[in-house]
Design a protein around this motif. Structure first.
Motif, PDB file in Angstrom:
ATOM      1  N   ILE A 172      42.484  65.926  79.977  1.00  0.00           N
ATOM      2  CA  ILE A 172      42.150  65.515  80.776  1.00  0.00           C
ATOM      3  C   ILE A 172      41.223  65.544  82.172  1.00  0.00           C
ATOM      4  N   LYS A 173      40.197  65.728  81.201  1.00  0.00           N
ATOM      5  CA  LYS A 173      38.932  64.347  82.314  1.00  0.00           C
ATOM      6  C   LYS A 173      38.995  63.659  82.530  1.00  0.00           C
ATOM      7  N   ARG A 174      39.912  63.478  81.391  1.00  0.00           N
ATOM      8  CA  ARG A 174      39.535  60.941  81.665  1.00  0.00           C
ATOM      9  C   ARG A 174      40.932  61.156  82.683  1.00  0.00           C
ATOM     10  N   VAL A 175      42.145  62.071  82.670  1.00  0.00           N
ATOM     11  CA  VAL A 175      43.107  62.135  83.733  1.00  0.00           C
ATOM     12  C   VAL A 175      42.067  61.707  84.997  1.00  0.00           C
ATOM     13  N   ALA A 176      41.548  63.047  84.795  1.00  0.00           N
ATOM     14  CA  ALA A 176      40.772  62.828  86.332  1.00  0.00           C
ATOM     15  C   ALA A 176      40.031  62.242  87.319  1.00  0.00           C
ATOM     16  N   LYS A 177      39.720  61.495  86.043  1.00  0.00           N
ATOM     17  CA  LYS A 177      38.650  60.348  86.441  1.00  0.00           C
ATOM     18  C   LYS A 177      39.603  58.682  86.698  1.00  0.00           C
ATOM     19  N   ARG A 178      40.856  59.041  86.272  1.00  0.00           N
ATOM     20  CA  ARG A 178      41.660  57.584  87.155  1.00  0.00           C
ATOM     21  C   ARG A 178      42.336  58.187  88.292  1.00  0.00           C
ATOM     22  N   VAL A 179      42.596  58.771  88.472  1.00  0.00           N
ATOM     23  CA  VAL A 179      43.244  60.058  89.819  1.00  0.00           C
ATOM     24  C   VAL A 179      41.717  59.512  90.461  1.00  0.00           C
ATOM     25  N   LEU A 180      41.280  60.438  90.557  1.00  0.00           N
ATOM     26  CA  LEU A 180      39.882  60.441  91.362  1.00  0.00           C
ATOM     27  C   LEU A 180      39.643  58.424  91.614  1.00  0.00           C
ATOM     28  N   GLN A 196      51.809  59.296  90.724  1.00  0.00           N
ATOM     29  CA  GLN A 196      51.133  59.166  89.547  1.00  0.00           C
ATOM     30  C   GLN A 196      51.181  60.502  88.411  1.00  0.00           C
ATOM     31  N   LYS A 197      52.054  59.581  87.545  1.00  0.00           N
ATOM     32  CA  LYS A 197      52.725  61.220  86.218  1.00  0.00           C
ATOM     33  C   LYS A 197      52.281  60.698  85.507  1.00  0.00           C
ATOM     34  N   PHE A 198      52.146  61.624  84.948  1.00  0.00           N
ATOM     35  CA  PHE A 198      51.311  61.268  83.534  1.00  0.00           C
ATOM     36  C   PHE A 198      51.243  62.729  82.282  1.00  0.00           C
ATOM     37  N   GLY A 199      52.061  62.169  81.144  1.00  0.00           N
ATOM     38  CA  GLY A 199      53.296  62.871  80.203  1.00  0.00           C
ATOM     39  C   GLY A 199      51.999  63.256  79.455  1.00  0.00           C
ATOM     40  N   GLY A 200      52.633  64.396  78.755  1.00  0.00           N
ATOM     41  CA  GLY A 200      52.136  65.146  77.538  1.00  0.00           C
ATOM     42  C   GLY A 200      51.057  64.290  76.667  1.00  0.00           C
ATOM     43  N   SER A 201      50.932  63.521  76.316  1.00  0.00           N
ATOM     44  CA  SER A 201      50.148  62.713  75.062  1.00  0.00           C
ATOM     45  C   SER A 201      49.152  61.895  76.148  1.00  0.00           C
ATOM     46  N   SER A 202      49.468  62.124  77.395  1.00  0.00           N
ATOM     47  CA  SER A 202      48.239  61.697  78.609  1.00  0.00           C
ATOM     48  C   SER A 202      47.494  62.738  78.600  1.00  0.00           C
ATOM     49  N   VAL A 203      47.543  63.786  78.469  1.00  0.00           N
ATOM     50  CA  VAL A 203      47.011  65.266  78.883  1.00  0.00           C
ATOM     51  C   VAL A 203      46.591  66.053  77.458  1.00  0.00           C
ATOM     52  N   ALA A 204      46.387  65.790  76.476  1.00  0.00           N
ATOM     53  CA  ALA A 204      46.634  66.424  74.969  1.00  0.00           C
ATOM     54  C   ALA A 204      45.362  67.658  75.135  1.00  0.00           C
ATOM     55  N   ASP A 205      44.340  67.338  75.249  1.00  0.00           N
ATOM     56  CA  ASP A 205      43.369  68.158  75.236  1.00  0.00           C
ATOM     57  C   ASP A 205      42.404  67.835  76.492  1.00  0.00           C
ATOM     58  N   ALA A 206      41.065  68.956  76.095  1.00  0.00           N
ATOM     59  CA  ALA A 206      40.648  69.093  78.196  1.00  0.00           C
ATOM     60  C   ALA A 206      39.867  67.271  77.953  1.00  0.00           C
ATOM     61  N   ASP A 207      39.530  67.153  77.152  1.00  0.00           N
ATOM     62  CA  ASP A 207      38.725  65.701  77.361  1.00  0.00           C
ATOM     63  C   ASP A 207      39.706  64.501  77.896  1.00  0.00           C
ATOM     64  N   LEU A 248      44.834  72.891  85.250  1.00  0.00           N
ATOM     65  CA  LEU A 248      43.385  72.656  84.841  1.00  0.00           C
ATOM     66  C   LEU A 248      42.900  70.677  85.033  1.00  0.00           C
ATOM     67  N   LEU A 249      44.158  69.921  85.230  1.00  0.00           N
ATOM     68  CA  LEU A 249      43.454  68.611  86.614  1.00  0.00           C
ATOM     69  C   LEU A 249      42.967  69.495  87.523  1.00  0.00           C
ATOM     70  N   ALA A 250      44.036  69.997  88.526  1.00  0.00           N
ATOM     71  CA  ALA A 250      42.993  70.851  89.222  1.00  0.00           C
ATOM     72  C   ALA A 250      41.741  71.024  89.279  1.00  0.00           C
ATOM     73  N   MET A 251      40.783  71.716  88.802  1.00  0.00           N
ATOM     74  CA  MET A 251      39.545  71.997  88.132  1.00  0.00           C
ATOM     75  C   MET A 251      39.212  70.953  87.983  1.00  0.00           C
ATOM     76  N   ALA A 252      39.028  70.313  86.833  1.00  0.00           N
ATOM     77  CA  ALA A 252      38.422  69.067  86.752  1.00  0.00           C
ATOM     78  C   ALA A 252      38.754  68.559  87.938  1.00  0.00           C
ATOM     79  N   LEU A 253      39.062  67.597  88.855  1.00  0.00           N
ATOM     80  CA  LEU A 253      39.306  66.958  89.858  1.00  0.00           C
ATOM     81  C   LEU A 253      37.770  67.997  91.098  1.00  0.00           C
ATOM     82  N   ALA A 254      38.456  69.078  90.682  1.00  0.00           N
ATOM     83  CA  ALA A 254      36.913  69.930  92.070  1.00  0.00           C
ATOM     84  C   ALA A 254      35.394  69.819  91.232  1.00  0.00           C
ATOM     85  N   ASP A 255      35.590  69.683  89.828  1.00  0.00           N
ATOM     86  CA  ASP A 255      34.558  69.368  89.844  1.00  0.00           C
ATOM     87  C   ASP A 255      33.915  67.470  89.670  1.00  0.00           C
TER      88      ASP A 255
END
Ligand code: ASP
Ligand code: MG
Length: 428
Positions: A19-27, A6-17, A80-87
Protein backbone atom coordinates in the motif's frame (compact mmCIF):
# COMPACT_ATOMS: atom_id res chain seq x y z
CA UNK A 1 -5.06 19.61 -16.77
CA UNK A 2 -4.62 15.95 -17.59
CA UNK A 3 -6.90 13.81 -15.48
CA UNK A 4 -6.28 10.14 -14.94
CA UNK A 5 -8.01 7.29 -13.17
CA UNK A 6 -5.61 4.68 -11.78
CA UNK A 7 -6.92 1.33 -10.63
CA UNK A 8 -4.87 -1.00 -8.45
CA UNK A 9 -5.86 -4.66 -8.19
CA UNK A 10 -5.79 -6.79 -5.07
CA UNK A 11 -2.34 -8.23 -5.74
CA UNK A 12 -0.91 -4.68 -5.92
CA UNK A 13 -2.18 -3.86 -2.42
CA UNK A 14 -1.66 -7.20 -0.72
CA UNK A 15 -0.07 -5.85 2.47
CA UNK A 16 0.94 -2.65 4.28
CA UNK A 17 4.22 -2.31 2.39
CA UNK A 18 2.50 -2.66 -0.99
CA UNK A 19 0.00 0.00 0.00
CA UNK A 20 2.88 2.37 0.79
CA UNK A 21 4.49 1.48 -2.54
CA UNK A 22 1.24 2.22 -4.40
CA UNK A 23 0.97 5.51 -2.51
CA UNK A 24 4.38 6.55 -3.87
CA UNK A 25 3.32 5.67 -7.38
CA UNK A 26 0.09 7.68 -7.07
CA UNK A 27 2.01 10.61 -5.61
CA UNK A 28 4.47 10.55 -8.51
CA UNK A 29 1.57 10.84 -10.96
CA UNK A 30 0.10 13.71 -8.97
CA UNK A 31 3.50 15.45 -8.87
CA UNK A 32 3.81 15.13 -12.64
CA UNK A 33 0.94 17.62 -12.75
CA UNK A 34 -2.10 15.39 -13.21
CA UNK A 35 -5.40 15.12 -11.38
CA UNK A 36 -5.51 11.62 -9.93
CA UNK A 37 -8.52 9.54 -9.04
CA UNK A 38 -7.63 6.09 -7.70
CA UNK A 39 -9.92 3.06 -7.72
CA UNK A 40 -8.83 0.33 -5.40
CA UNK A 41 -9.56 -3.39 -4.96
CA UNK A 42 -9.59 -5.25 -1.67
CA UNK A 43 -6.22 -6.33 -0.31
CA UNK A 44 -4.95 -9.67 -1.66
CA UNK A 45 -7.48 -12.44 -1.09
CA UNK A 46 -9.71 -10.42 1.22
CA UNK A 47 -12.86 -10.86 -0.87
CA UNK A 48 -12.43 -14.66 -0.90
CA UNK A 49 -11.76 -14.67 2.83
CA UNK A 50 -14.85 -12.61 3.57
CA UNK A 51 -16.86 -14.96 1.37
CA UNK A 52 -15.54 -17.99 3.30
CA UNK A 53 -16.35 -16.31 6.56
CA UNK A 54 -19.91 -15.65 5.43
CA UNK A 55 -20.34 -19.29 4.44
CA UNK A 56 -19.13 -20.40 7.86
CA UNK A 57 -21.85 -18.33 9.46
CA UNK A 58 -24.62 -19.14 7.02
CA UNK A 59 -24.80 -21.76 4.24
CA UNK A 60 -26.76 -19.43 1.98
CA UNK A 61 -25.95 -15.89 3.10
CA UNK A 62 -28.57 -13.27 2.31
CA UNK A 63 -27.36 -11.43 -0.81
CA UNK A 64 -28.00 -8.01 0.70
CA UNK A 65 -25.88 -8.77 3.73
CA UNK A 66 -23.19 -10.48 1.68
CA UNK A 67 -22.78 -7.26 -0.28
CA UNK A 68 -22.56 -5.27 2.96
CA UNK A 69 -19.79 -7.60 4.05
CA UNK A 70 -17.81 -7.87 0.79
CA UNK A 71 -17.74 -4.12 0.19
CA UNK A 72 -15.78 -3.66 3.42
CA UNK A 73 -12.73 -5.16 1.71
CA UNK A 74 -12.41 -2.25 -0.71
CA UNK A 75 -13.26 0.21 2.02
CA UNK A 76 -10.27 -0.97 4.04
CA UNK A 77 -7.77 -0.58 1.25
CA UNK A 78 -9.19 2.82 0.22
CA UNK A 79 -8.85 4.21 3.74
CA UNK A 80 -5.38 2.73 4.19
CA UNK A 81 -4.15 4.21 0.93
CA UNK A 82 -5.50 7.62 1.94
CA UNK A 83 -3.55 7.34 5.23
CA UNK A 84 -0.37 6.36 3.41
CA UNK A 85 -0.74 9.33 1.05
CA UNK A 86 -1.35 11.71 3.95
CA UNK A 87 1.96 10.57 5.45
CA UNK A 88 3.65 11.51 2.18
CA UNK A 89 2.31 15.00 2.73
CA UNK A 90 -0.47 15.06 0.18
CA UNK A 91 -4.20 15.56 0.65
CA UNK A 92 -6.17 12.41 -0.17
CA UNK A 93 -9.80 11.51 0.51
CA UNK A 94 -11.32 8.05 0.34
CA UNK A 95 -14.93 7.39 -0.65
CA UNK A 96 -17.15 4.35 -0.78
CA UNK A 97 -18.74 3.58 -4.15
CA UNK A 98 -21.99 5.00 -2.87
CA UNK A 99 -20.35 8.27 -1.75
CA UNK A 100 -18.66 8.53 -5.13
CA UNK A 101 -22.08 8.41 -6.79
CA UNK A 102 -21.94 4.92 -8.31
CA UNK A 103 -25.62 4.14 -8.82
CA UNK A 104 -26.55 0.59 -9.77
CA UNK A 105 -29.34 -1.87 -10.40
CA UNK A 106 -30.54 -3.83 -7.40
CA UNK A 107 -29.15 -7.26 -8.27
CA UNK A 108 -26.94 -8.08 -5.29
CA UNK A 109 -23.65 -9.69 -6.20
CA UNK A 110 -23.98 -8.77 -9.87
CA UNK A 111 -25.34 -5.23 -10.09
CA UNK A 112 -24.86 -3.05 -13.18
CA UNK A 113 -23.85 0.57 -13.10
CA UNK A 114 -26.79 2.71 -14.25
CA UNK A 115 -25.33 6.14 -13.67
CA UNK A 116 -22.53 7.93 -11.88
CA UNK A 117 -23.10 11.25 -10.15
CA UNK A 118 -19.49 12.08 -9.31
CA UNK A 119 -20.09 15.47 -7.68
CA UNK A 120 -18.04 14.77 -4.57
CA UNK A 121 -15.23 13.24 -6.60
CA UNK A 122 -14.94 16.11 -9.06
CA UNK A 123 -15.16 18.72 -6.31
CA UNK A 124 -12.33 17.03 -4.41
CA UNK A 125 -10.25 16.74 -7.60
CA UNK A 126 -10.87 20.41 -8.38
CA UNK A 127 -9.67 21.25 -4.88
CA UNK A 128 -6.40 19.51 -5.67
CA UNK A 129 -7.06 16.43 -3.62
CA UNK A 130 -6.22 12.88 -4.64
CA UNK A 131 -9.47 10.92 -4.65
CA UNK A 132 -9.63 7.26 -3.74
CA UNK A 133 -12.77 5.31 -4.55
CA UNK A 134 -13.56 1.82 -3.26
CA UNK A 135 -14.04 -0.34 -6.36
CA UNK A 136 -16.54 -3.13 -7.09
CA UNK A 137 -19.50 -1.46 -5.33
CA UNK A 138 -22.31 0.99 -5.60
CA UNK A 139 -25.74 1.80 -4.28
CA UNK A 140 -29.01 0.52 -5.73
CA UNK A 141 -31.11 3.22 -7.33
CA UNK A 142 -34.44 2.13 -5.88
CA UNK A 143 -33.70 0.41 -2.55
CA UNK A 144 -30.61 2.48 -1.65
CA UNK A 145 -28.98 -0.78 -0.52
CA UNK A 146 -25.27 -1.36 -1.02
CA UNK A 147 -24.49 -3.56 -4.03
CA UNK A 148 -21.46 -5.27 -5.55
CA UNK A 149 -20.76 -5.42 -9.27
CA UNK A 150 -19.48 -9.00 -9.64
CA UNK A 151 -16.07 -10.54 -9.00
CA UNK A 152 -13.20 -8.61 -10.54
CA UNK A 153 -15.41 -5.60 -11.18
CA UNK A 154 -13.14 -2.89 -9.76
CA UNK A 155 -11.91 -2.57 -13.34
CA UNK A 156 -15.44 -1.62 -14.33
CA UNK A 157 -15.68 0.94 -11.53
CA UNK A 158 -12.44 2.50 -12.79
CA UNK A 159 -13.52 2.81 -16.42
CA UNK A 160 -17.00 4.04 -15.49
CA UNK A 161 -15.50 6.71 -13.22
CA UNK A 162 -12.99 7.68 -15.89
CA UNK A 163 -15.89 8.35 -18.25
CA UNK A 164 -17.89 10.18 -15.58
CA UNK A 165 -15.11 12.53 -14.47
CA UNK A 166 -13.87 13.11 -18.02
CA UNK A 167 -10.47 11.46 -17.48
CA UNK A 168 -8.05 11.44 -20.38
CA UNK A 169 -7.40 7.73 -19.89
CA UNK A 170 -7.71 4.94 -17.35
CA UNK A 171 -4.73 2.98 -16.07
CA UNK A 172 -5.31 -0.54 -14.77
CA UNK A 173 -2.39 -1.62 -12.59
CA UNK A 174 -2.04 -5.32 -12.07
CA UNK A 175 0.68 -7.91 -11.48
CA UNK A 176 1.32 -8.75 -15.14
CA UNK A 177 2.97 -6.50 -17.72
CA UNK A 178 -0.05 -6.18 -20.01
CA UNK A 179 -2.05 -8.25 -22.48
CA UNK A 180 -0.22 -11.27 -23.90
CA UNK A 181 -0.77 -13.27 -27.08
CA UNK A 182 -1.52 -16.25 -24.78
CA UNK A 183 -1.12 -17.12 -21.12
CA UNK A 184 2.69 -17.16 -20.65
CA UNK A 185 2.25 -19.88 -18.02
CA UNK A 186 1.18 -22.15 -20.88
CA UNK A 187 3.05 -20.68 -23.85
CA UNK A 188 6.59 -19.67 -22.94
CA UNK A 189 6.95 -17.93 -26.33
CA UNK A 190 3.95 -15.68 -25.72
CA UNK A 191 4.62 -11.98 -26.12
CA UNK A 192 3.03 -8.80 -24.90
CA UNK A 193 0.93 -6.79 -27.35
CA UNK A 194 1.48 -3.01 -27.30
CA UNK A 195 -2.06 -2.17 -28.46
CA UNK A 196 -5.32 -4.04 -28.92
CA UNK A 197 -8.78 -2.95 -30.08
CA UNK A 198 -11.81 -2.86 -27.79
CA UNK A 199 -13.50 -5.50 -29.95
CA UNK A 200 -10.61 -7.94 -29.69
CA UNK A 201 -10.21 -7.31 -25.98
CA UNK A 202 -13.92 -7.95 -25.43
CA UNK A 203 -13.67 -11.27 -27.23
CA UNK A 204 -10.52 -12.16 -25.28
CA UNK A 205 -12.16 -11.28 -21.95
CA UNK A 206 -15.30 -13.23 -22.88
CA UNK A 207 -13.12 -16.18 -23.89
CA UNK A 208 -11.39 -16.50 -20.54
CA UNK A 209 -8.53 -13.95 -20.56
CA UNK A 210 -8.68 -12.73 -16.97
CA UNK A 211 -6.61 -9.55 -17.14
CA UNK A 212 -9.60 -7.27 -17.70
CA UNK A 213 -13.18 -7.68 -16.61
CA UNK A 214 -15.49 -8.07 -19.63
CA UNK A 215 -17.94 -5.39 -18.57
CA UNK A 216 -15.08 -2.96 -18.10
CA UNK A 217 -14.05 -3.36 -21.74
CA UNK A 218 -17.66 -3.02 -22.91
CA UNK A 219 -17.93 0.18 -20.92
CA UNK A 220 -14.62 1.50 -22.24
CA UNK A 221 -15.74 0.89 -25.79
CA UNK A 222 -19.12 2.51 -25.31
CA UNK A 223 -17.65 5.59 -23.64
CA UNK A 224 -14.47 5.54 -25.72
CA UNK A 225 -12.16 5.48 -22.68
CA UNK A 226 -8.61 4.46 -23.53
CA UNK A 227 -7.40 1.83 -21.08
CA UNK A 228 -3.75 1.28 -20.25
CA UNK A 229 -3.05 -2.10 -18.65
CA UNK A 230 0.31 -2.23 -16.88
CA UNK A 231 2.23 -3.70 -14.00
CA UNK A 232 2.39 -1.95 -10.65
CA UNK A 233 5.66 -3.80 -10.05
CA UNK A 234 7.58 -2.37 -13.00
CA UNK A 235 7.75 0.64 -15.29
CA UNK A 236 7.28 -1.37 -18.48
CA UNK A 237 5.09 0.18 -21.16
CA UNK A 238 2.02 -2.07 -20.80
CA UNK A 239 -0.81 -2.55 -23.31
CA UNK A 240 -3.23 0.10 -24.57
CA UNK A 241 -6.81 -0.94 -25.28
CA UNK A 242 -8.36 1.51 -27.73
CA UNK A 243 -10.52 2.04 -30.78
CA UNK A 244 -9.42 0.08 -33.82
CA UNK A 245 -9.02 3.26 -35.85
CA UNK A 246 -6.57 4.65 -33.27
CA UNK A 247 -4.27 1.64 -33.45
CA UNK A 248 -0.95 2.23 -35.15
CA UNK A 249 -0.54 0.61 -38.56
CA UNK A 250 2.95 1.95 -39.19
CA UNK A 251 6.12 1.68 -37.16
CA UNK A 252 7.94 4.68 -35.71
CA UNK A 253 9.68 5.31 -39.05
CA UNK A 254 6.34 5.43 -40.86
CA UNK A 255 6.70 2.04 -42.55
CA UNK A 256 3.57 -0.09 -42.70
CA UNK A 257 3.63 -2.87 -40.12
CA UNK A 258 2.54 -6.35 -40.95
CA UNK A 259 -0.81 -6.88 -39.20
CA UNK A 260 -1.21 -10.19 -37.44
CA UNK A 261 -4.22 -12.27 -38.47
CA UNK A 262 -4.70 -13.40 -34.90
CA UNK A 263 -4.04 -11.12 -31.94
CA UNK A 264 -4.22 -13.77 -29.28
CA UNK A 265 -5.22 -17.22 -28.10
CA UNK A 266 -7.45 -17.33 -25.02
CA UNK A 267 -8.58 -20.28 -22.96
CA UNK A 268 -11.19 -20.90 -20.32
CA UNK A 269 -11.36 -23.76 -17.86
CA UNK A 270 -14.34 -22.31 -16.03
CA UNK A 271 -17.10 -23.83 -18.15
CA UNK A 272 -19.05 -27.06 -18.05
CA UNK A 273 -21.22 -28.76 -20.62
CA UNK A 274 -24.77 -30.03 -20.21
CA UNK A 275 -26.25 -32.41 -22.76
CA UNK A 276 -29.99 -32.93 -22.87
CA UNK A 277 -30.51 -36.30 -24.49
CA UNK A 278 -33.60 -37.23 -26.48
CA UNK A 279 -35.44 -33.95 -26.72
CA UNK A 280 -38.68 -34.42 -28.74
CA UNK A 281 -38.05 -32.67 -32.06
CA UNK A 282 -41.06 -30.34 -31.91
CA UNK A 283 -41.44 -26.62 -32.35
CA UNK A 284 -40.97 -24.79 -29.04
CA UNK A 285 -39.03 -27.41 -27.07
CA UNK A 286 -35.70 -25.58 -27.25
CA UNK A 287 -37.45 -22.33 -26.32
CA UNK A 288 -38.98 -24.03 -23.29
CA UNK A 289 -35.62 -25.38 -22.16
CA UNK A 290 -33.75 -22.13 -22.52
CA UNK A 291 -36.60 -20.13 -21.00
CA UNK A 292 -36.15 -22.17 -17.84
CA UNK A 293 -32.40 -21.60 -17.85
CA UNK A 294 -32.75 -17.88 -18.53
CA UNK A 295 -35.37 -17.48 -15.82
CA UNK A 296 -32.76 -18.51 -13.26
CA UNK A 297 -30.34 -15.86 -14.53
CA UNK A 298 -27.85 -18.37 -15.97
CA UNK A 299 -25.73 -17.16 -18.87
CA UNK A 300 -25.06 -19.83 -21.42
CA UNK A 301 -22.32 -19.73 -24.01
CA UNK A 302 -22.21 -22.25 -26.86
CA UNK A 303 -25.17 -24.34 -28.04
CA UNK A 304 -25.16 -27.32 -30.35
CA UNK A 305 -28.24 -29.21 -31.51
CA UNK A 306 -27.73 -32.53 -33.25
CA UNK A 307 -29.72 -33.61 -36.24
CA UNK A 308 -32.70 -35.55 -34.98
CA UNK A 309 -32.76 -39.30 -35.27
CA UNK A 310 -35.25 -40.38 -37.92
CA UNK A 311 -36.34 -43.45 -35.97
CA UNK A 312 -37.32 -41.58 -32.81
CA UNK A 313 -37.80 -37.96 -33.90
CA UNK A 314 -35.68 -36.97 -30.96
CA UNK A 315 -32.54 -34.87 -30.82
CA UNK A 316 -29.76 -33.98 -28.36
CA UNK A 317 -28.99 -30.43 -27.33
CA UNK A 318 -25.69 -29.50 -25.66
CA UNK A 319 -24.70 -26.17 -24.23
CA UNK A 320 -21.90 -24.73 -22.11
CA UNK A 321 -22.26 -22.53 -19.04
CA UNK A 322 -20.09 -21.39 -16.12
CA UNK A 323 -19.17 -24.37 -13.90
CA UNK A 324 -20.48 -22.44 -10.92
CA UNK A 325 -23.98 -22.48 -12.45
CA UNK A 326 -23.91 -26.22 -13.19
CA UNK A 327 -25.85 -27.42 -10.19
CA UNK A 328 -28.46 -24.70 -10.53
CA UNK A 329 -29.03 -25.47 -14.22
CA UNK A 330 -29.27 -29.24 -13.68
CA UNK A 331 -31.87 -28.66 -11.00
CA UNK A 332 -33.94 -26.37 -13.23
CA UNK A 333 -33.78 -28.86 -16.11
CA UNK A 334 -34.79 -31.75 -13.87
CA UNK A 335 -37.82 -29.73 -12.83
CA UNK A 336 -39.02 -29.30 -16.41
CA UNK A 337 -38.27 -32.88 -17.50
CA UNK A 338 -41.87 -34.14 -17.11
CA UNK A 339 -43.15 -31.23 -19.15
CA UNK A 340 -40.55 -31.37 -21.97
CA UNK A 341 -40.16 -35.14 -21.91
CA UNK A 342 -36.47 -35.48 -22.75
CA UNK A 343 -34.74 -38.74 -21.88
CA UNK A 344 -31.64 -37.91 -19.89
CA UNK A 345 -29.31 -35.14 -18.66
CA UNK A 346 -25.52 -35.40 -18.82
CA UNK A 347 -23.11 -33.09 -17.03
CA UNK A 348 -19.43 -32.77 -17.96
CA UNK A 349 -17.08 -30.34 -16.23
CA UNK A 350 -13.89 -31.84 -17.65
CA UNK A 351 -13.86 -29.51 -20.64
CA UNK A 352 -12.04 -26.36 -21.68
CA UNK A 353 -12.57 -23.72 -24.32
CA UNK A 354 -9.81 -22.46 -26.60
CA UNK A 355 -10.37 -19.38 -28.75
CA UNK A 356 -8.40 -17.50 -31.35
CA UNK A 357 -9.23 -13.81 -31.64
CA UNK A 358 -8.23 -11.22 -34.23
CA UNK A 359 -9.75 -8.56 -36.48
CA UNK A 360 -7.40 -9.86 -39.18
CA UNK A 361 -9.58 -12.93 -39.71
CA UNK A 362 -12.27 -10.77 -41.31
CA UNK A 363 -10.04 -10.27 -44.33
CA UNK A 364 -8.10 -13.54 -44.40
CA UNK A 365 -9.62 -16.74 -45.74
CA UNK A 366 -8.53 -20.12 -44.41
CA UNK A 367 -8.19 -19.14 -40.76
CA UNK A 368 -10.54 -21.88 -39.57
CA UNK A 369 -8.76 -24.47 -41.68
CA UNK A 370 -5.39 -23.47 -40.30
CA UNK A 371 -6.68 -23.56 -36.71
CA UNK A 372 -8.34 -26.97 -37.07
CA UNK A 373 -5.32 -28.43 -38.88
CA UNK A 374 -3.05 -27.30 -36.03
CA UNK A 375 -5.40 -28.87 -33.48
CA UNK A 376 -5.55 -32.10 -35.43
CA UNK A 377 -1.76 -32.27 -35.66
CA UNK A 378 -1.63 -31.82 -31.88
CA UNK A 379 -4.17 -34.67 -31.53
CA UNK A 380 -6.83 -32.47 -30.06
CA UNK A 381 -10.38 -33.66 -30.56
CA UNK A 382 -13.02 -30.94 -31.12
CA UNK A 383 -16.28 -31.24 -29.26
CA UNK A 384 -18.12 -28.00 -30.01
CA UNK A 385 -17.38 -25.02 -32.24
CA UNK A 386 -18.62 -21.44 -32.25
CA UNK A 387 -17.58 -18.35 -34.13
CA UNK A 388 -18.06 -14.62 -34.28
CA UNK A 389 -16.75 -12.24 -36.90
CA UNK A 390 -13.39 -12.01 -35.13
CA UNK A 391 -13.27 -15.18 -32.99
CA UNK A 392 -13.26 -18.95 -33.40
CA UNK A 393 -13.77 -21.04 -30.27
CA UNK A 394 -13.64 -24.78 -29.73
CA UNK A 395 -14.53 -26.91 -26.75
CA UNK A 396 -12.02 -29.65 -26.07
CA UNK A 397 -11.20 -32.11 -23.27
CA UNK A 398 -9.77 -30.34 -20.21
CA UNK A 399 -6.64 -32.44 -20.61
CA UNK A 400 -6.02 -31.06 -24.13
CA UNK A 401 -6.32 -27.33 -23.37
CA UNK A 402 -2.62 -26.56 -22.98
CA UNK A 403 -1.73 -28.52 -26.10
CA UNK A 404 -4.40 -26.75 -28.13
CA UNK A 405 -3.32 -23.28 -26.98
CA UNK A 406 0.31 -23.95 -27.87
CA UNK A 407 -0.58 -25.42 -31.26
CA UNK A 408 -2.74 -22.43 -32.22
CA UNK A 409 -0.14 -19.95 -31.02
CA UNK A 410 2.52 -21.55 -33.19
CA UNK A 411 0.25 -22.05 -36.21
CA UNK A 412 -0.54 -18.33 -36.44
CA UNK A 413 3.05 -17.26 -36.14
CA UNK A 414 2.68 -15.71 -32.70
CA UNK A 415 5.66 -17.46 -31.08
CA UNK A 416 8.21 -14.85 -30.08
CA UNK A 417 11.89 -15.51 -30.31
CA UNK A 418 13.39 -16.34 -26.96
CA UNK A 419 11.43 -17.12 -23.84
CA UNK A 420 8.92 -14.69 -22.38
CA UNK A 421 9.66 -13.59 -18.86
CA UNK A 422 8.12 -16.24 -16.71
CA UNK A 423 6.10 -14.64 -13.98
CA UNK A 424 3.60 -15.77 -11.45
CA UNK A 425 1.02 -13.04 -11.80
CA UNK A 426 -2.66 -13.73 -11.79
CA UNK A 427 -3.76 -10.56 -13.56
CA UNK A 428 -5.59 -9.18 -10.55
N1 ASP B 1 -12.28 -7.45 -4.70
C1 ASP B 1 -13.20 -7.86 -5.73
C2 ASP B 1 -12.87 -9.27 -6.18
O1 ASP B 1 -11.94 -9.86 -5.67
C3 ASP B 1 -13.20 -6.91 -6.89
C4 ASP B 1 -11.90 -6.79 -7.67
O2 ASP B 1 -10.85 -7.22 -7.23
O3 ASP B 1 -11.95 -6.23 -8.77
O4 ASP B 1 -13.53 -9.80 -7.02
MG1 MG C 1 -9.38 -7.70 -10.29
Amino acid sequence: MTRVVQKFGGSSVADADSIKRVAKRVLATKQSGKDVCVVISAMGDTTDELMDLALQVSPIPKPRELDMLLTTGERQSAALLAMALADLGVEARSYTGSQAGVITTGKHGDARIIDITPGRVTTALDEGSIVIVAGFQGVAQDTKDITTLGRGASDTTAVALAAAVGADYCEIYTDVDGIFTADPRIVSAASQVPEISYEEMMEMAASGAKVLHLRCVEYARRENVQVHVRSSFSDRPGTWVKDLKDIATTDKDGNPMEQAIISGVAHDRGEAKITIVGVPDKVGEAARIFDAIAASGINIDMIVQNQSRVSTSRTDISFTLPKTEGRNAMQKLNEIQPEVGFEELLFDDQIGKVSIVGVGMKSHPGVTARFFRALADAEVNLDMISTSEIRISVVVDAEAVDRAVRAAHTAFGLDAEGEAVVYAGTGR
